[in-house]
Design a protein around this motif. Structure first.
Motif, PDB file in Angstrom:
ATOM      1  N   SER A 500       0.959  -1.331   0.284  1.00 45.52           N
ATOM      2  CA  SER A 500       0.301   0.162   0.081  1.00 45.52           C
ATOM      3  C   SER A 500       0.715   1.445   0.080  1.00 45.52           C
ATOM      4  N   VAL A 501      -0.076   2.453  -0.368  1.00 42.63           N
ATOM      5  CA  VAL A 501       0.884   3.524  -0.597  1.00 42.63           C
ATOM      6  C   VAL A 501       0.369   4.444   0.041  1.00 42.63           C
ATOM      7  N   HIS A 502       0.334   5.483   1.031  1.00 41.52           N
ATOM      8  CA  HIS A 502       0.554   6.672   1.979  1.00 41.52           C
ATOM      9  C   HIS A 502       1.003   7.728   1.348  1.00 41.52           C
ATOM     10  N   LEU A 503       0.581   8.831   0.816  1.00 40.26           N
ATOM     11  CA  LEU A 503       1.204  10.401  -0.088  1.00 40.26           C
ATOM     12  C   LEU A 503       0.301  11.259   1.511  1.00 40.26           C
ATOM     13  N   ARG A 504       1.022  12.342   1.209  1.00 37.09           N
ATOM     14  CA  ARG A 504       0.741  13.704   2.468  1.00 37.09           C
ATOM     15  C   ARG A 504       0.090  14.496   1.347  1.00 37.09           C
ATOM     16  N   ARG A 505      -0.852  15.025   1.807  1.00 39.53           N
ATOM     17  CA  ARG A 505      -2.420  15.596   1.388  1.00 39.53           C
ATOM     18  C   ARG A 505      -1.659  16.877   1.100  1.00 39.53           C
TER      19      ARG A 505
END
Length: 606
Positions: A500-505
């Motif tokens: 999975s990949v989490h990105l900054r908003r």
């Protein structure tokens, strides 16, 4: 041989050394070599100026900054130090006079440009003169593929062979481990003691924001936080420098352009105005800034992405040399990454150099996209450790939000693959959002399976996703083409559903609110302000009379100390930080008269 502590107090007006200064000075006085890494504003110059005065002979300072030598020498002469320089700005009779003074032992310090030093005439001259030491300033210039490389620095290894008994000190504010090793190797400093002073500049607030109308962002930053204050705005191209300077002038700011394409006389004039006048904004390429001693630069803003953490650290370090609060603002976007990758691809360097440059750019991108403390990451890059978050960067002041972007990332990566890994971000976004523009239709990309599957995100949100995927190494930019995006090996587990990949908003309107527009002297009490302004006026008048920047007369910290101590006699003035014997003799009575007048007026009022 004089005592270094006596020199510190009586010549420079300081009562104690800072950090490792005394150990460095003592090593040089004892005839040992040294490599010094010290942050901008940390007092590097004292580390070779004091030993040069303590040891018999003349200290030779090798500096790449011809345009600043006059100011450096003028500042030393105001301290009573016998200083001179040799560079291409001097006439032949002036060169001869300086050479005679050197041979006669009438100089304490001589500044020499590296290209002048390596000439046979200069080497013969130095062989006949008594020498105290060699100081190699801005030593990172020796790194062959560094951000400030100077070819003449590669020949400075001959100092070790030609002058084996003369101690050498190499100094820089910026060097990662690789650059440090290169300095040691190329200057033959293997036996030198290394002094690595902490890299932290706690008074600088680091901020990195996504580009969203950069001019509007810069204008808001200047008006709300730094009105009428001195600063530097860095741009990647000469054209952008001139356009930005013109625009800032139309907006009511005192802005000047600076780049290598301007006539030398104009560059010199602009640099002089920046150093001597208040509130000037210098808009520049990286051709400007190295060695700038102006203490009250309140901000450094980058309108384009620096190509390495070293370049970023050195350029931002020109802010807040006086220790007062300063801001480093960087605006960047995906187009910056594309442009830099293309520039690297067109470089004349070999494959190893190109790999190293890519690694440096990746580290810079990583700094931009992190969600943790920026200062901790910045210091870690230079091998420095900060145990706790700094509390004075944008990610500390307003922690960024993150989101599970796994599904969006798979869509983006699939779209890059389905369209042939030949197109830039704008086209990929158009396909994802189902655009019917001519390019999409002509390429037949309205028929691929990823066409129109990304309408749940805006075009700006997709560009943010793609930018972060490039920064994280999931996508690469074709350096030989037109910015086409390509998949990397890191994509495989994501596309297979294994990762999975989490990105900054990116929240464009959010910014740290702890810093509001205020004058640097806002902490001075209203009752003290008339005397403060009178001291500044006295300094300004003396600076004009002597043809030097005001801070060469006295720094703000010295005026603040006068304000606090209110010395009325010459002996009292010597206890003020930054007042040595020579400045007491040259300027003391002028400032004492100002203070006495206010003291008398105050007594009368009582």
């Amino acid at each position: 041989m004089q005592n270094p502590r006596d020199i510190l107090q009586h010549v420079f007006g300081y009562h104690s050394f800072r950090g490792q200064q005394e150990a460095i000075v003592q090593a040089l006085v004892n005839g040992e070599d040294a490599l010094v890494l010290m942050p901008t504003g940390g007092g590097k110059s004292l580390c070779y100026q004091i030993p040069a005065l303590a040891r018999p002979g003349t200290g030779i300072v090798i500096s790449p900054l011809i345009a600043l030598m006059q100011d450096q020498v003028s500042a030393l002469r105001e301290l009573g130090v016998r200083a001179g320089f040799l560079n291409s700005t001097l006439s032949f009779p002036e060169v001869q006079a300086t050479e005679r003074a050197l041979l006669a032992g009438e100089l304490d310090l001589l500044y020499v440009a590296p290209e002048r030093l390596i000439q046979p005439r200069t080497l013969d001259l130095l062989q006949r003169a008594p020498l105290a030491l060699f100081a190699i300033d801005e030593a990172h210039c020796v790194a062959q593929w560094g951000h400030d490389f100077r070819a003449d620095y590669l020949r400075l290894d001959m100092l070790h062979r030609e002058f084996p008994e003369v101690p050498r000190i190499a100094l820089t504010a910026t060097a990662d481990m690789r650059t440090r090793e290169e300095i040691v190797e190329r200057l033959e400093l293997g036996a030198a003691e290394q002094f690595i002073v902490g890299f932290d500049r706690p008074n600088i607030q680091y901020r990195i924001q996504q580009k969203d109308n950069p001019r509007r962002q810069l204008l808001s930053f200047l008006k709300e936080e730094h009105p009428q204050q001195a600063g530097i705005v860095y741009c990647l191209s000469r054209k952008k420098v001139e356009q930005t300077a013109d625009w800032l002038c139309r907006e009511g700011f005192n802005a000047l352009p600076y780049h290598a394409g301007l006539p030398g006389k104009l560059r010199e004039t602009h640099q002089s105005r920046f150093l001597r006048e208040d509130g000037v904004i210098m808009v520049a390429t990286i051709a400007f800034g190295m060695g700038i001693d102006k203490p009250d630069v309140r901000f450094v803003a980058h309108l384009d992405l620096p190509k390495s953490v070293e370049a970023y650290y050195q350029e931002t370090g020109r802010a807040g040399r006086d220790g007062q609060p300063a801001t480093a603002l960087l605006l960047y976007g995906l187009e910056d990454v594309v442009k830099l990758r293309q520039m690297m691809g067109a470089s004349e360097g070999n494959e190893q150099f190109k790999r190293q440059e890519q690694q440096r750019l990746s580290a810079m991108l990583g700094l931009c996209e992190i969600t943790s403390c920026r200062r901790q990451t910045l210091l870690r890059y230079f091998g420095d450790v900060m145990e706790e978050p700094c509390g004075n960067c944008d990610t500390c002041l307003i922690p960024p939000e993150t989101w599970d972007a796994t599904e969006a990332v798979r869509k983006a990566l699939s779209c890059v693959y389905r369209t042939g890994q030949r197109f830039g971000a704008t086209h990929i976004v158009d396909v994802l959002r189902g655009s019917t523009n001519e390019k999409v239709i002509t390429q037949g990309h309205d028929k691929v399976t990823t066409y129109g599957i990304g309408q749940d995100l805006t075009a700006d949100e997709w560009r943010t996703v793609l930018r972060q995927l490039v920064a994280a190494g999931y996508l690469d930019v074709d350096p030989a083409g037109f910015g086409g995006l390509q998949l990397t090996e890191l994509c495989r587990p994501v596309l297979r559903g294994e990762q999975s990949v989490h990105l900054r908003r990116d929240l464009r309107t959010r910014k740290p609110t702890t810093r509001t527009a205020r004058r640097p002297d806002a902490d001075i009490a209203e009752a003290d302000r008339p005397l403060w302004e009178a001291l500044r006026a006295c300094r300004r008048r003396l600076a004009e009379e002597h043809g030097v920047p005001p801070y060469v007369i006295f720094h703000d910290v010295t005026l603040r100390d006068m304000l606090e101590q209110r010395p009325l006699h010459e002996q009292d003035l010597l206890s003020v930080n930054g007042v040595g014997d020579s400045k007491l003799k040259r300027f003391g009575i002028e400032f004492l008269d100002v203070i006495r007048e206010f003291d008398y007026s105050g007594s009368q009022a009582l």
